[in-house]
Design a protein around this motif. Structure first.
Motif, PDB file in Angstrom:
ATOM      1  N   ASP A  38      89.776  24.307  46.940  1.00 28.80           N
ATOM      2  CA  ASP A  38      88.693  23.347  46.730  1.00 28.80           C
ATOM      3  C   ASP A  38      89.154  21.918  46.986  1.00 28.80           C
ATOM      4  OD1 ASP A  38      86.353  24.597  46.258  1.00 28.80           O
ATOM      5  OD2 ASP A  38      86.205  24.109  44.130  1.00 28.80           O
ATOM      6  N   PRO A  43      83.621  19.191  50.105  1.00 23.91           N
ATOM      7  CA  PRO A  43      82.433  19.993  49.804  1.00 23.91           C
ATOM      8  C   PRO A  43      81.169  19.342  50.364  1.00 23.91           C
ATOM      9  CG  PRO A  43      83.148  18.758  47.871  1.00 23.91           C
ATOM     10  CD  PRO A  43      84.094  18.406  48.968  1.00 23.91           C
ATOM     11  N   HIS A  44      80.192  20.192  50.703  1.00 25.34           N
ATOM     12  CA  HIS A  44      78.870  19.692  51.109  1.00 25.34           C
ATOM     13  C   HIS A  44      77.869  20.230  50.109  1.00 25.34           C
ATOM     14  CE1 HIS A  44      80.719  18.627  54.924  1.00 25.34           C
ATOM     15  NE2 HIS A  44      81.232  19.840  54.964  1.00 25.34           N
ATOM     16  N   PRO A  45      77.863  19.632  48.917  1.00 25.28           N
ATOM     17  CA  PRO A  45      77.010  20.219  47.866  1.00 25.28           C
ATOM     18  C   PRO A  45      75.531  20.023  48.171  1.00 25.28           C
ATOM     19  CG  PRO A  45      77.934  18.137  47.129  1.00 25.28           C
ATOM     20  CD  PRO A  45      78.524  18.400  48.474  1.00 25.28           C
ATOM     21  N   TYR A  46      74.724  21.010  47.738  1.00 22.79           N
ATOM     22  CA  TYR A  46      73.267  20.898  47.863  1.00 22.79           C
ATOM     23  C   TYR A  46      72.725  20.082  46.703  1.00 22.79           C
ATOM     24  CZ  TYR A  46      74.210  25.098  50.646  1.00 22.79           C
ATOM     25  OH  TYR A  46      74.709  25.998  51.526  1.00 22.79           O
ATOM     26  N   PHE A  47      73.316  20.319  45.535  1.00 22.69           N
ATOM     27  CA  PHE A  47      72.905  19.615  44.322  1.00 22.69           C
ATOM     28  C   PHE A  47      74.151  18.925  43.798  1.00 22.69           C
ATOM     29  CE2 PHE A  47      70.683  23.631  44.828  1.00 22.69           C
ATOM     30  CZ  PHE A  47      69.368  23.210  44.954  1.00 22.69           C
ATOM     31  N   ILE A  49      75.754  19.674  40.829  1.00 22.11           N
ATOM     32  CA  ILE A  49      76.639  20.545  40.048  1.00 22.11           C
ATOM     33  C   ILE A  49      77.558  21.377  40.942  1.00 22.11           C
ATOM     34  CG2 ILE A  49      74.903  22.400  39.858  1.00 22.11           C
ATOM     35  CD1 ILE A  49      76.089  22.942  37.059  1.00 22.11           C
ATOM     36  N   ASP A  50      77.057  21.810  42.101  1.00 19.36           N
ATOM     37  CA  ASP A  50      77.862  22.716  42.926  1.00 19.36           C
ATOM     38  C   ASP A  50      78.950  21.989  43.700  1.00 19.36           C
ATOM     39  OD1 ASP A  50      75.667  21.592  44.276  1.00 19.36           O
ATOM     40  OD2 ASP A  50      75.965  22.975  45.937  1.00 19.36           O
ATOM     41  N   GLY A  54      85.868  23.848  41.459  1.00 18.72           N
ATOM     42  CA  GLY A  54      85.878  25.244  41.012  1.00 18.72           C
ATOM     43  C   GLY A  54      84.557  25.758  40.491  1.00 18.72           C
ATOM     44  N   PHE A  55      83.455  25.104  40.884  1.00 16.49           N
ATOM     45  CA  PHE A  55      82.150  25.506  40.349  1.00 16.49           C
ATOM     46  C   PHE A  55      81.856  26.975  40.618  1.00 16.49           C
ATOM     47  CE2 PHE A  55      77.697  26.431  41.445  1.00 16.49           C
ATOM     48  CZ  PHE A  55      77.112  26.260  40.203  1.00 16.49           C
ATOM     49  N   TYR A  56      82.025  27.395  41.890  1.00 14.59           N
ATOM     50  CA  TYR A  56      81.649  28.766  42.249  1.00 14.59           C
ATOM     51  C   TYR A  56      82.505  29.789  41.516  1.00 14.59           C
ATOM     52  CZ  TYR A  56      78.463  27.060  45.784  1.00 14.59           C
ATOM     53  OH  TYR A  56      77.406  26.461  46.411  1.00 14.59           O
ATOM     54  N   ALA A  57      83.763  29.421  41.261  1.00 15.21           N
ATOM     55  CA  ALA A  57      84.664  30.345  40.581  1.00 15.21           C
ATOM     56  C   ALA A  57      84.177  30.623  39.161  1.00 15.21           C
ATOM     57  CB  ALA A  57      86.073  29.771  40.563  1.00 15.21           C
ATOM     58  N   TYR A  59      81.305  29.828  37.825  1.00 15.16           N
ATOM     59  CA  TYR A  59      79.914  30.277  37.776  1.00 15.16           C
ATOM     60  C   TYR A  59      79.832  31.772  38.098  1.00 15.16           C
ATOM     61  CZ  TYR A  59      74.857  30.200  38.399  1.00 15.16           C
ATOM     62  OH  TYR A  59      73.521  30.444  38.284  1.00 15.16           O
TER      63      TYR A  59
END
Lengths: 96, 561
Positions: A38, A43-47, A49-50, A54-57, A59
């Motif tokens: 990471d 990152p290319h976040p949509y919102f 929070i993402d 390590g958000f995806y991990a 989550y």
């Protein structure tokens, strides 16, 4: 030759305790590397929070844990023996 | 040149009906050749071409080809061909005939330009898919098939009522985009959704599909729900209620699959789950979302068929279907295991597999529309798919414990079908542009960015970590999970028993009462009209004459007085 050695050889290499240990270690290292990656990737976040570290991990992990526990709790309510709907006349045959 | 001599749907249906008459040696070739012929016919049409005939007061359009219908017809034909290859050694010819009619009518729905044609093929699908179940000659399968057709005939009636209302109010039977604003369109929407496995009646799908034969389930998994997805894309794009229905289906599938013990029922629940993704996409309704729903239907048919072929091979080789009886099969069925794992990775949308390039488009559409909640649910569900199908199926069937079973690999043709499907899964994952080129709308989407691949891997592998940490909680038990169908499988029969009891009690009481009254009545009749009764007893002529003489003499006496 002792009996123990014999049985270790009988067991498929994939399910020997040593292999399983290596798989766990390898898996955990992979996970750590993925989280650390990471830091290297923009990152290319949509919102908002993402885009956090390590958000995806976390989550992925916690939503799955929630689903498993949720399913378990729901199961208490709806689980029945698998003969629940069966008739006495029904044969339990397999439909090959 | 618009060749209407034999539309693709009829090629399959006529071919299917001819199958029993053809020698056994030739039959296996036809099982692959007929669908490929239909596929060639599908691609011989120019986009935008249509064929109409007049029927009663309406103009029917049994053939109308555009990008969307061609996409679905294509995957249905491919599915029938590879399914045919897989089912070559199925001895029950009726199953193959039914499956091909089923595939043909599914193609018929995708190429229909009017609602009457849609309805006709819709019903043929319901009947032929029931025949696929019937061909399995067990009582369990028969009962499941009766429950199955009950739901589908009900759905058909609702759909027909909707079409009739629509035709009566607008005078048009053209199949175009609608909005669920009138009772007519609501009925049509409900009829469509019933076949998609939408709540509350989702239970028909996991109830019936696993009762078909090892090859029958493969066919069943492909057509009914995906035709429903097709008609929803065409009929109700952007219908907001579909987002909620889709999300419900996604989590319904995950939760029930997590609780399930039968390997093919796990996969059946995951059909509902996957169709949920498509329905959500249709509800979002942007070009990206509809492309995603269509693409996901295309890839889903392939990897779900692959998963069910792998499960079917296990059933074929072991005769067992419950996770509690299986395990450790990787030792003697490595090819089946590898193909199953490829299917499992595809359904979980691992990078380099087909699911990655299709499901991501739906999530992307939710993100583009700034739907945070929907997007959060879709992401959690993506992780959940890996949990309930991606790991659970291969783990419990091929690894888990050593069940002691050492079954051989399935026959050559079944292996070939699995290898082709697995190859397609990976080919679509590596070369998405070929699929993107035939989607209904122009595609402006790049699935492979470092960012996206990394996020997806994090999501999935941590879901895997959760699986293995929580494995003790997922120990398989010999159980089923109650669903809405409890109402008509259990409550309904109990209610029936109750009424039967009440009525039989009432009937007995009533009978007794009537018998008693009748006997009283009989006594009265007998007393007055019986052989000794006052009214009917017989007297001799002499007595009669004597009485007449007495009466006459009394009369004489009175007269003279």
């Amino acid at each position: 030759m002792s009996k123990e050695k014999q049985s270790v050889k009988d067991v498929h290499w994939l399910v020997r305790p040593r292999t399983i240990q290596i798989l766990w270690k390898g898996g955990l290292i992979t996970l750590a590397v993925l989280v650390l990656a990471d830091l290297l990737i923009t990152p290319h976040p949509y919102f908002s929070i993402d885009g956090t570290f390590g958000f995806y991990a976390w989550y992925g992990f916690f939503s799955c844990a929630l689903m498993v526990i949720g399913a378990k709790a729901f199961g208490l309510l709806v689980k029945r023996k698998d003969t629940y709907y069966e008739d006495k006349n029904d044969s339990g045959d397999n439909n090959v | 040149m618009f060749n209407t001599f034999l539309p693709p749907s009829l090629i399959l249906i006529v071919g299917a009906l001819a199958l029993p008459a053809i020698s056994i040696r030739l039959r296996p070739f036809l099982l692959v050749f007929i669908p490929l012929l239909a596929l060639a016919q599908i691609w011989s049409y120019d986009l935008g071409s249509a064929f109409t005939i007049d029927f009663l007061d309406y103009q029917l359009t049994p053939l109308k080809v555009d990008a969307l219908s061609r996409l679905f017809a294509t995957i249905f034909a491919i599915m029938a061909a590879i399914g045919g290859l897989y089912a070559m050694n199925q001895k029950r010819i009726i199953e193959l005939v039914a499956a091909f009619i089923y595939a043909g009518s599914a193609i018929g729905v995708t190429m229909a330009g009017d609602l009457i044609t849609v309805f006709v093929f819709w019903e043929i699908m319901a009947i032929s898919s029931t025949l696929v179940l019937w061909s399995v000659d067990t009582n369990t399968a028969y009962k499941a098939s009766m429950r199955y057709i009950l739901i589908h005939l009900f759905g058909g009636v609702v759909l027909m009522a909707g079409i009739v209302c629509l035709a009566a109010s607008t005078g048009s039977i053209e199949f175009t985009a609608m909005q669920a604003t009138s009772p007519a369109t609501w009925l049509i929407l409900i009829g469509f959704l019933l076949n998609a496995g939408a709540p509350p009646l989702s239970g028909w799908l996991p109830d019936a599909y696993p009762e078909a034969s090892y090859s029958g389930t493969v066919f069943l998994s492909a057509f009914t729900t995906k035709t429903a997805v097709y008609v929803l894309i065409r009929g109700f794009p952007g219908e907001e209620v579909l987002i909620f229905i889709g999300l419900y289906m996604i989590f319904y599938g995950i939760i029930y699959a997590l609780l399930e013990n039968d390997m093919r029922r796990i996969l059946a629940y995951s059909i509902v789950n996957q169709v949920g993704f498509m329905i959500t996409g249709i509800g979002i309704g942007t070009d990206m979302a509809l492309n995603g729903a269509a693409a996901h239907a295309f890839t889903h048919i392939i990897y779900k068929a692959l998963l069910l072929m792998s499960a079917g091979s296990v059933l074929y080789a072991t005769g067992k279907r419950k996770c509690t009886d299986l395990g450790g099969l990787f030792r003697t069925m490595p090819l089946t295991m590898v193909c199953g794992v490829i299917g499992a990775l595809s359904i979980s949308s691992f990078p380099l597999t087909s699911g990655f390039i299709s499901k991501s488009m739906i999530s992307q559409a939710a993100a583009d529309g700034h739907m945070l909640i929907v997007w959060m649910f879709l992401s959690a569900a993506s992780a959940g798919v890996f949990l309930h199908a991606g790991i659970k199926f291969p783990w419990f069937v091929f690894f888990q414990k050593d069940s002691g079973l050492r079954p051989p690999e399935p026959p050559k043709n079944m292996r070939a079908a699995m290898v082709i499907m697995a190859t397609l899964c990976i080919a679509l994952g590596i070369l998405p542009e070929y699929l993107y080129a035939i989607l209904p709308y122009p595609v402006n989407y790049v699935p492979y960015t470092a960012d996206h691949v990394l996020k997806m891997l994090q999501l999935l592998l941590f879901s895997g970590l959760a699986f293995f940490i929580l494995l003790p909680m997922m120990k398989r038990t010999m159980t089923i999970s109650l669903d809405f169908d409890w109402f008509y499988r259990y409550a309904g029969t109990k209610l029936n028993d109750f009424f039967v009891k009440i009525f039989s009690y009432a009937t007995i009481k009533m009978n007794n009462f009537i018998v008693l009254q009748l006997s009283v009545f009989k006594d009265v009749i007998l007393r007055h009209f019986g052989s000794d009764g006052a009214v009917t007893r017989t007297t001799s002529v002499g007595d009669m004459v004597q009485w007449v003489a007495i009466l006459l003499s009394i009369y004489l006496v009175i007269y003279f007085l």
